[in-house]
Write a protein that holds these residues in place. Structure first.
Motif, PDB file in Angstrom:
ATOM      1  N   ASP A   1       0.829  -1.209   0.000  1.00 49.70           N
ATOM      2  CA  ASP A   1       0.000   0.000   0.000  1.00 49.70           C
ATOM      3  C   ASP A   1       0.861   1.256   0.000  1.00 49.70           C
TER       4      ASP A   1
ATOM      5  N   ASP B   1      -6.907   3.571   2.697  1.00 50.82           N
ATOM      6  CA  ASP B   1      -5.802   2.683   3.056  1.00 50.82           C
ATOM      7  C   ASP B   1      -5.251   3.012   4.440  1.00 50.82           C
TER       8      ASP B   1
ATOM      9  N   LYS C   1       2.284   1.847  -3.315  1.00 51.27           N
ATOM     10  CA  LYS C   1       1.227   2.351  -4.193  1.00 51.27           C
ATOM     11  C   LYS C   1       1.008   3.841  -3.972  1.00 51.27           C
TER      12      LYS C   1
END
Length: 260
Positions: free
Chosen positions: A60, A156, A63
């Motif tokens: 994450d 997230d 990303k």
């Protein structure tokens, strides 16, 4: 009128200040991705069930770094070198918070106490990340360029914080409560000081780029110092309290999300 929304819009609307903001954010996320990947690879045998969740946390973060890079590319901007005084992650490491890079580069398994240290550090820093992304989501959720990115990253960060709460509570029940409490308080004290220092440094750089007056800079600096005083005296509690999250096993099922 000077407001949080007008301040952020001024930074976002200027190419050079936006370039610095995204570069700082991308660098921090990439660093977090590397750290989580190394921790996932070194998880001790007793905590192997955590490895996929830590790896997802790192994925994450990677990303998010790519998202900030994509935002720069969309405006035909190149990243800039991150000033050392704005490097939140490295400044925390220098304060002895979290697991050192030297430890993570060593090819030997972590201990359960190392995992406690990692999770406590993450619980504190993810609290900050959640609050910052919530602020951005409040002001930029409908922005044509930033809206989707802000919403995705904010979700997230909420998952990361929920995961930290749940895993720390599990370890507390397993007999590590005293170590967890101690580490949370140590991390929180250091984090709010580093956050103050980084905020002041970022505002100085933004002020230079945007040509802020000395009076405007003084007002913003006073606000940062006031927020620091509040956090030191009263606001720190939100960073050290543990509560079972509404969403359980928040990092248990990885999902692929494309980056625009």
């Amino acid at each position: 009128m000077l407001s949080t929304k007008s301040l952020f819009r001024e930074i976002v609307d200027n190419d050079e200040s936006f370039r610095l903001l995204c570069s700082i954010a991308a660098g921090g996320e990439a660093q977090g991705g590397w750290e989580n990947a190394r921790i996932a690879a070194l998880v001790p045998p007793a905590e192997q069930a955590l490895a996929p969740k830590i790896a997802r946390h790192g994925t994450d973060e990677d990303k998010h770094g790519r998202i900030f890079q994509a935002l720069l590319k969309k405006r035909h901007l190149e990243p800039v070198e991150v000033p050392a005084e704005t490097d939140y992650t490295m400044l925390l490491e220098r304060r002895g918070i979290g697991l050192s890079h030297e430890r993570l580069r060593a090819d030997r398994p972590l201990t359960v106490q190392d995992i406690v240290t990692y999770l406590a550090h993450s619980r504190v820093t993810e609290q900050r990340a959640c609050e910052q992304m919530e602020l951005l989501r409040r002001h930029f959720a409908d922005h044509p360029d930033l809206g989707r990115a802000v919403r995705m990253i904010s979700q997230d960060e909420d998952n990361h914080l929920a995961y930290c709460h749940e895993e720390l509570l599990r370890l507390a029940r397993a007999g590590h409560e005293r170590a967890i409490r101690r580490t949370l308080h140590e991390c929180a004290r250091a984090e709010i000081q580093v956050h103050r220092d980084v905020s002041l440094a970022v505002m100085r750089h933004m002020g230079r780029i945007l040509g802020w007056s000395r009076a405007k800079g003084a007002v913003l600096a006073a606000g940062i110092h006031a927020a620091y005083a509040y956090e030191l005296l009263l606001g720190r509690r939100r960073m050290v309290v543990l509560r079972m999250p509404e969403r359980r096993d928040a990092l248990g099922e990885p999902t692929a999300t494309p980056v625009a």
